[in-house]
Design an enzyme around this catalytic site. Structure first.
Site, PDB file in Angstrom:
ATOM      1  N   ASN A  58      -7.551  -1.122  -1.908  1.00 11.89           N
ATOM      2  CA  ASN A  58      -7.895  -2.550  -2.032  1.00 11.89           C
ATOM      3  C   ASN A  58      -7.158  -3.371  -0.972  1.00 11.89           C
ATOM      4  O   ASN A  58      -7.724  -4.283  -0.363  1.00 11.89           O
ATOM      5  CB  ASN A  58      -7.500  -3.078  -3.416  1.00 11.89           C
ATOM      6  CG  ASN A  58      -8.298  -2.446  -4.546  1.00 11.89           C
ATOM      7  OD1 ASN A  58      -9.366  -1.902  -4.323  1.00 11.89           O
ATOM      8  ND2 ASN A  58      -7.770  -2.519  -5.757  1.00 11.89           N
TER       9      ASN A  58
ATOM     10  N   GLU B 189       1.589   3.814  -6.304  1.00  9.78           N
ATOM     11  CA  GLU B 189       0.517   4.429  -7.101  1.00  9.78           C
ATOM     12  C   GLU B 189       0.184   5.834  -6.583  1.00  9.78           C
ATOM     13  O   GLU B 189      -0.930   6.329  -6.756  1.00  9.78           O
ATOM     14  CB  GLU B 189      -0.723   3.518  -7.070  1.00  9.78           C
ATOM     15  CG  GLU B 189      -1.657   3.743  -8.236  1.00  9.78           C
ATOM     16  CD  GLU B 189      -2.757   2.701  -8.294  1.00  9.78           C
ATOM     17  OE1 GLU B 189      -3.077   2.262  -9.399  1.00  9.78           O
ATOM     18  OE2 GLU B 189      -3.290   2.323  -7.237  1.00  9.78           O
TER      19      GLU B 189
ATOM     20  N   ASP C  21      -3.626  -7.206  -5.035  1.00 10.60           N
ATOM     21  CA  ASP C  21      -3.929  -6.433  -3.821  1.00 10.60           C
ATOM     22  C   ASP C  21      -4.519  -7.345  -2.749  1.00 10.60           C
ATOM     23  O   ASP C  21      -4.197  -7.200  -1.563  1.00 10.60           O
ATOM     24  CB  ASP C  21      -4.915  -5.308  -4.150  1.00 10.60           C
ATOM     25  CG  ASP C  21      -4.374  -4.390  -5.225  1.00 10.60           C
ATOM     26  OD1 ASP C  21      -3.137  -4.241  -5.298  1.00 10.60           O
ATOM     27  OD2 ASP C  21      -5.180  -3.841  -5.997  1.00 10.60           O
TER      28      ASP C  21
HETATM   29  O1  RIB Z   1      -4.660  -3.494  -8.585  1.00 13.64           O
HETATM   30  C1  RIB Z   1      -5.912  -3.122  -9.094  1.00 13.64           C
HETATM   31  C2  RIB Z   1      -6.092  -1.659  -8.990  1.00 13.64           C
HETATM   32  O2  RIB Z   1      -5.159  -1.029  -9.826  1.00 13.64           O
HETATM   33  C3  RIB Z   1      -7.445  -1.187  -9.438  1.00 13.64           C
HETATM   34  O3  RIB Z   1      -8.345  -1.065  -8.373  1.00 13.64           O
HETATM   35  C4  RIB Z   1      -7.155   0.122 -10.139  1.00 13.64           C
HETATM   36  O4  RIB Z   1      -7.628   1.192  -9.416  1.00 13.64           O
HETATM   37  C5  RIB Z   1      -5.653   0.191 -10.288  1.00 13.64           C
HETATM   38  O5  RIB Z   1      -5.128   1.145  -9.535  1.00 13.64           O
END
Ligand code: RIB
Length: 323
Positions: free
Chosen positions: A42, A137, A265
């Site tokens: 994102n 993540e 994001d």
């Molecule tokens: O920040 C939003 C994102 O967090 C989403 O797109 C989802 O995939 C999670 O990872």
């Protein structure tokens, strides 16, 4: 031109919109949609759409969701270095309520297998003025390696400490010139790294008390994103990034929220793009720009597809939409 390099996660988002978020044990009827997401991806899409020369480095499984990721990125003309892993492409479950608030659960899948080679792919040729963007993540070892290598090359490092990840440590923060937690992530940082039992709520806290906590956490700039309450900025005394004040608040853009997912994001990606495109502008102006980009993303459903272009910002906010 300075470049933005994002190392991080790709996730196939599975989104349900419902009147209210389900309570524990409750089933609700909602509408379903699916699309590309993941915090890293994102942020890369956000920076790329805003005109920054952007590269994304991430991991996929050898599966149809991986093919979807590649074809969306190609449609965006986003330069990507993908690492194929034996784990499945990551997937999330997102529920959004009528106020646009969300609940997210993500299975890291391939992101958890992001190899050490990803750090090299992200930082090969990186130079002073470039911006390395990372999140939490994925596996954290390549993130630390990429931040350290980018720093050593004189690039600017921006860490979005999301999602809340117990593997976060002081070394990741120390390797980051800027961090962009949201309010809950900031409170987690205070608990996890400073041992505060009752962390300050950044929305209601006194600015000086908040600035002092930020200085305890990081030697760099801390930008706390506060949703509809805008953002709080805290700089180190010797690196004000073109600002005159060491701490201040920036208001949010006035928007009609339908889905806040991915707004953080949008903010981090837009801030990175603004730093690359306008390195000499006062930081407060860059944060205002990122707030508008984030606000606009909340007026659209989904995550990566909701990111704004300069034309979108101009149409929505007039000339003030751009730097
Ligand atoms: O920040 C939003 C994102 O967090 C989403 O797109 C989802 O995939 C999670 O990872």
């Amino acid at each position: 031109m300075s470049r933005v390099i994002v190392i991080g996660s790709y996730v196939q988002d599975h989104c349900w919109s419902a009147e209210a978020l389900p309570a524990p044990g409750e089933s609700r009827i909602g509408q379903f949609s699916t699309g590309p997401g993941g915090k890293g991806f994102n942020q890369a899409v956000a920076a790329n759409r805003l005109g920054a020369s952007t590269r994304f480095v991430g991991a996929l499984g050898r599966d149809p969701l991986g093919d979807t990721a590649r074809s969306f990125a190609a449609g965006e003309q986003l330069d990507c270095a993908w690492f194929e892993t034996d784990s499945p492409t990551a997937a999330s479950s997102i529920v959004v309520d009528a106020q646009g608030r969300n609940q997210i659960c993500v299975a890291l899948g391939a992101n958890d297998a992001l190899p050490a080679g990803a750090a090299s792919a992200a930082t090969e040729g990186i130079a002073r003025g470039d911006i390395l963007v990372a999140q939490l993540e994925t596996a954290l070892t390549p993130i630390q390696q990429a931040l350290d290598a980018a720093r050593a090359a004189g690039a600017l490092t921006l860490l979005n400490p999301a999602p809340i990840n117990p593997g976060l440590n002081q070394a990741l923060i120390a390797a980051s010139d800027l961090i962009t937690p949201n309010e809950t992530e900031f409170m987690f940082l205070l608990r996890h790294l400073l041992g505060e039992q009752q962390p300050l709520d950044p929305i209601t806290a006194d600015d000086q008390a908040l600035h002092q906590r930020c200085r305890q956490l990081s030697n760099g700039t801390v930008v706390i994103t506060l949703g509809g309450d805008g953002a709080f900025v805290s700089h180190a005394e010797d690196v004000l990034r073109g600002d005159v004040r060491n701490c201040y608040r920036v208001p949010a853009a006035a928007v009609e929220v339908i889905d806040t997912t991915g707004a953080g994001d949008a903010f981090s990606g837009a801030l990175a793009a603004a730093l690359a495109l306008h390195p000499d502008a006062p930081f407060a102006d860059l944060v205002g720009f990122a707030c508008r980009a984030a606000g606009l993303s909340t007026e659209r459903p989904g995550t990566a597809p909701s990111m704004a272009t300069p034309a979108d910002l101009r149409a929505r906010f007039g000339d003030g939409g751009l730097l």
